[in-house]
Every structure is written in C-alpha cells, then in structure tokens.
Design a protein around this motif. Structure first.
Motif, short mmCIF file in Angstrom:
data_model
loop_
_atom_site.label_atom_id
_atom_site.label_comp_id
_atom_site.label_asym_id
_atom_site.label_seq_id
_atom_site.Cartn_x
_atom_site.Cartn_y
_atom_site.Cartn_z
N ALA A 1 3.82 -3.19 -1.55
CA ALA A 1 4.45 -4.25 -0.54
C ALA A 1 4.81 -5.37 -1.33
CB ALA A 1 3.23 -4.46 0.31
N LEU B 1 3.33 -5.93 3.76
CA LEU B 1 4.70 -6.35 3.43
C LEU B 1 5.07 -7.72 4.28
CD1 LEU B 1 7.53 -6.16 2.26
CD2 LEU B 1 7.92 -4.44 3.85
N ARG B 2 5.07 -7.78 5.45
CA ARG B 2 5.12 -8.76 6.36
C ARG B 2 4.41 -10.08 6.03
NH1 ARG B 2 5.66 -4.89 10.82
NH2 ARG B 2 3.55 -4.98 10.87
N LYS C 1 -0.27 0.74 1.05
CA LYS C 1 1.13 0.55 1.30
C LYS C 1 1.27 0.45 2.89
CE LYS C 1 1.83 3.38 -2.51
NZ LYS C 1 2.51 4.85 -3.31
N THR C 2 1.26 -0.96 3.19
CA THR C 2 1.27 -0.99 4.75
C THR C 2 2.41 -2.08 5.14
OG1 THR C 2 -0.53 -2.68 4.90
CG2 THR C 2 -1.20 -0.48 5.08
N ASP C 3 3.10 -1.85 6.47
CA ASP C 3 4.11 -2.75 6.80
C ASP C 3 3.32 -4.26 6.98
OD1 ASP C 3 6.00 -1.01 6.55
OD2 ASP C 3 5.89 -0.50 8.90
N ASP C 4 2.05 -4.34 7.31
CA ASP C 4 1.37 -5.69 7.67
C ASP C 4 1.10 -6.32 6.34
OD1 ASP C 4 1.10 -5.06 10.28
OD2 ASP C 4 -0.84 -4.11 10.00
N ARG D 1 14.77 3.87 -0.21
CA ARG D 1 13.23 3.78 0.10
C ARG D 1 12.54 3.91 -0.94
NH1 ARG D 1 12.22 5.47 5.36
NH2 ARG D 1 14.01 6.09 6.51
N ARG E 1 6.32 -11.33 2.76
CA ARG E 1 7.49 -11.98 3.19
C ARG E 1 7.49 -13.49 3.75
NH1 ARG E 1 9.76 -7.04 6.94
NH2 ARG E 1 10.71 -5.94 5.49
N SER F 1 8.11 -4.63 -2.93
CA SER F 1 9.02 -4.62 -2.02
C SER F 1 9.64 -5.89 -1.58
CB SER F 1 8.70 -3.58 -0.68
OG SER F 1 8.42 -2.56 -1.00
#
Length: 410
Positions: A8, A217-218, A212-215, A166, A221, A11
């Motif tokens: 994350a 990563l957000r 490896k989670t979208d949360d 990806r 960011r 990315s």
C-alpha cells in the motif's frame, strides 16, 4: 523480498511518480531517489562503467550452458522457462563439486536477479547479469551497479504509474527504505536499528509483512496529501553524504542495458542541502510513448548519448552546487518555486484536501492521532448532551477513520 514490502505504501508513492521528471511530485515539490541514496541504503558501487552489455536470448543461454556445463537440451528441458532460469535450478546446480569461481559467478547472478533487477516472473531470473561475470566473478567489481539498479527502478516506476498496471518490479527494498529515510511518519518505528557506517542502511528497518488493503492505500494517499516540507528529513545521512558520493551530482542519463532513464538532481536541490529553484527543462528522449496501457510503454534514448554523459563526469555533466544558495532551513525554496510548481504539476491527489490549511506535524504521527481521538471524544459528549442523533452518527463514522489512521501511524 515481496513478503516484506508494504504494497500500500509503495502504491501510494507510485501514484506520485512522474517519468518525464524522474521524480515523485509531492504537495511541497519534487523529490527523487538519487545516487547517494542508493549508496547509503544498499552500499553498492555507483562509480564505474555503465552496464551496457545486451545480447539476445541465444547468447545468454550459451552463457548459462558454459557456466554449468549443460547442453542446450538439458538447459531447456530441466531449467529454462520463458527466457529465464529457475532460481531453484541455479541453487541446485551450485551444489556438489563445482569450482569456487563457478559458485561465485552463480551466486552473483542469483543475487542480482533476486534483489536489484527483480522481474515479475516470480521464481525465475534472467541470465543477463552473467555477461559481466563471463570470465570470472571479479569482473563485476568494475561496474556501476548503483546507477544500473536506479535506472531499472526508474523505468519500472514509470511503467507502474500507468493506469492499467497492477504490479511493479525492480529493487523495492531500495524504494521502501528511501521512504523510511525521508519520511519519519511512515516508518515502522520511531527509530531504526543502529548500524555501523559501512553497513547498508536498509538493514536499519525491520521487515514486517503488512496487509494489502484498499483502506490502507487510501489512508496513505490522504496522509501524503497533507504532508508538509517541515515533516521531511531532507538530509537523512548528514551534511557530508554528497562529499562521500560525488557521483550523486552527475546530471544526464543512467543506464541498465537497453533501459536508459534521465537523472536530474537539479529538480531535488533540497536533498543536496541547497535552496530549491525553478529547474531547467527536462532531459528529453528521442522518443517516448507513455500511454494509459503499460504494455505499450516505450522510451528510446541513443546509447551513445548516455555513455558520453556518464564518462564526461565530473568535467561535464556535473551539477555545480556552489552556484546555488545553501539552505538555512532544510525545506527552503525560491520565492517563485511553489507558484511555478503548482502551475505545472498536481501537488495533491485528493482534490478536497486542497481546501485544508497546511499544518506542521511532529516527527511521528502517533501524537497527532491521540489529539484527534481526544477531540472526537469531546464532540461525542456534546452530541449526547444535545441528543443530536445525526451528529452522533457522523462521529461514529469519524471514529472509524481515526482508528484506521491510528493503526497506520502505529
């Protein structure tokens, strides 16, 4: 190495990479991985000849056959797959009565292919690095593996920044350790493990498998969008890091075989102890195709141009730091720099963040989130007193965000 990489975090930084400038575009200006970073973090040589040898698959197969005494049929049937040799096969063929030089060359090949020039094949390494040790293992010592690894990472950062990509390859240990060096708020601990000066600084940082989670990563960011120049450790190795690595002031092209990338430290003067000014024009390749599709990514630079630039240092192709103003504060920049930068870049990814006033944070995130949690508790108490159900629901959602950020800060 991928088990120990924070996907994350990587990315979040890839999203800010601009291949035209070979730099990360942060809210407060550009930053990049420079040659003295490679030396300090990995302790591999940045001086020496460029890694330019590039042969076809048949010639490379011949190198493997000669190294291990195999016929082409034995190589292709038992060890070779998709233009690469299985890493397990290399280790297996090194056992037994192999002479020390063969074992040393095979070890270098395995080390290069699994650390500096990692590809997306998973369990295979390409035999290209055997070209530099074709005669003996001693042949590897005369090459600039630092600039080669950096060029390779630059190229794959560019490819990974495309919309449909990806995955990312290259030396991610270098990238993640670089983030830890310059951005204390992303470090796994407040301080790294102390190491001797001659030990790679990458060993300072613990290897921790992270989700490896979208949360996550957000959260990364949003945190980067709120970063200020005051939070950056601009000179993590001390004031003499440039003196110990003069090649970091090289300006031109760096190369790994057919990969040639621009190296422009003038865009990151604050990492060299100087006031950041509006940089000169970028180094332009003869042809560049950087579409949304990563498969069509292509950059062409004449080989001679890269070799001439590299060999002319320091008489030519050298950034003369004496021409720039030494920074009294590490984050110093010219009056017009941020105005120019805002016009030509995208300082933030999340558009709503631009309305927030910048804040100066402490060295660690932990104190920030403790304060936010305390303020949240006070707001909830007031909502309960007023019997304001809508505000209470809002504060419940806010708590989830705070606790996620708190987990990230820890």
């Amino acid at each position: 190495m991928y088990d120990h990489i924070d996907a994350a975090l990587i990315s979040a930084f890839v999203e800010r990479w601009q291949p035209d400038t070979s730099s990360f575009h942060m809210p407060f200006g550009e930053m990049s991985i420079l040659l003295h970073d490679v030396w300090q973090i990995l302790r591999i040589p940045v001086d020496g000849d460029m890694v330019t040898a590039d042969q076809g698959p048949l010639e490379l197969q011949s190198c493997v056959m000669e190294l291990f005494g195999l016929t082409r049929a034995e190589l292709l049937v038992g060890h070779y797959s998709s233009d690469g040799v299985r890493a397990a096969s290399v280790m297996e063929m090194c056992r037994g009565d192999r002479i020390p030089d063969t074992q040393a060359r095979a070890w270098l090949w395995l080390m290069f292919g699994s650390t500096l020039f990692v590809e997306n094949s998973g369990d295979r390494i390409r035999p290209a690095c055997l070209l530099e040790v074709e005669d003996s293992a001693d042949g590897a010592s005369g090459f600039s593996w630092g600039s080669a690894a950096l060029a390779y990472l630059y190229r794959h950062l560019g490819i990974a920044s495309r919309g449909d990509c990806r995955q990312i390859t290259g030396c991610l240990t270098l990238l993640q350790a670089w983030i830890y060096e310059y951005f204390p708020c992303f470090r796994p601990h407040r301080e790294g493990v102390k190491v001797d000066p001659d030990v790679p600084r990458a060993s300072m940082w613990p290897s921790i498998a992270l989700e490896k989670t979208d949360d996550r990563l957000r959260l990364y960011r949003a945190r980067i969008d709120r970063l200020t120049a005051h939070e950056v450790t601009w000179m993590p190795y001390g004031a003499d890091a440039i003196t110990s690595t003069p090649r970091t002031t090289y300006t031109g092209w760096i190369r790994y075989r057919d990969v040639i990338e621009p190296y422009m430290p003038r865009r990151c003067l604050r990492q060299l102890g100087c006031v950041q000014t509006i940089p000169m024009s970028i180094l332009r390749p003869s042809k560049a195709v950087r579409p949304w599709s990563s498969l069509r990514y292509r950059v062409d630079v004449p080989d001679v141009m890269a070799i001439d630039c590299w060999s002319s240092f320091p008489e030519v192709a050298c950034l003369t730091l004496s021409r720039y103003i030494p920074a009294r504060t590490p984050w110093a920049f010219h009056d017009q720099y941020m105005h120019w930068y805002t016009l030509h870049s995208h300082p933030r990814l999340i558009q709503e963040i631009s309305a927030l006033a910048p804040t100066v944070h402490t060295r660690s995130n932990s104190e920030i989130w403790v304060s936010r949690l305390s303020n949240w508790g006070q707001n909830v108490l007031e909502s309960l007193i007023r019997h304001d159900e809508e505000a209470t629901t809002h504060h419940t959602q806010e708590l989830e965000q705070i606790m996620g950020a708190w987990h990230l800060a820890k």
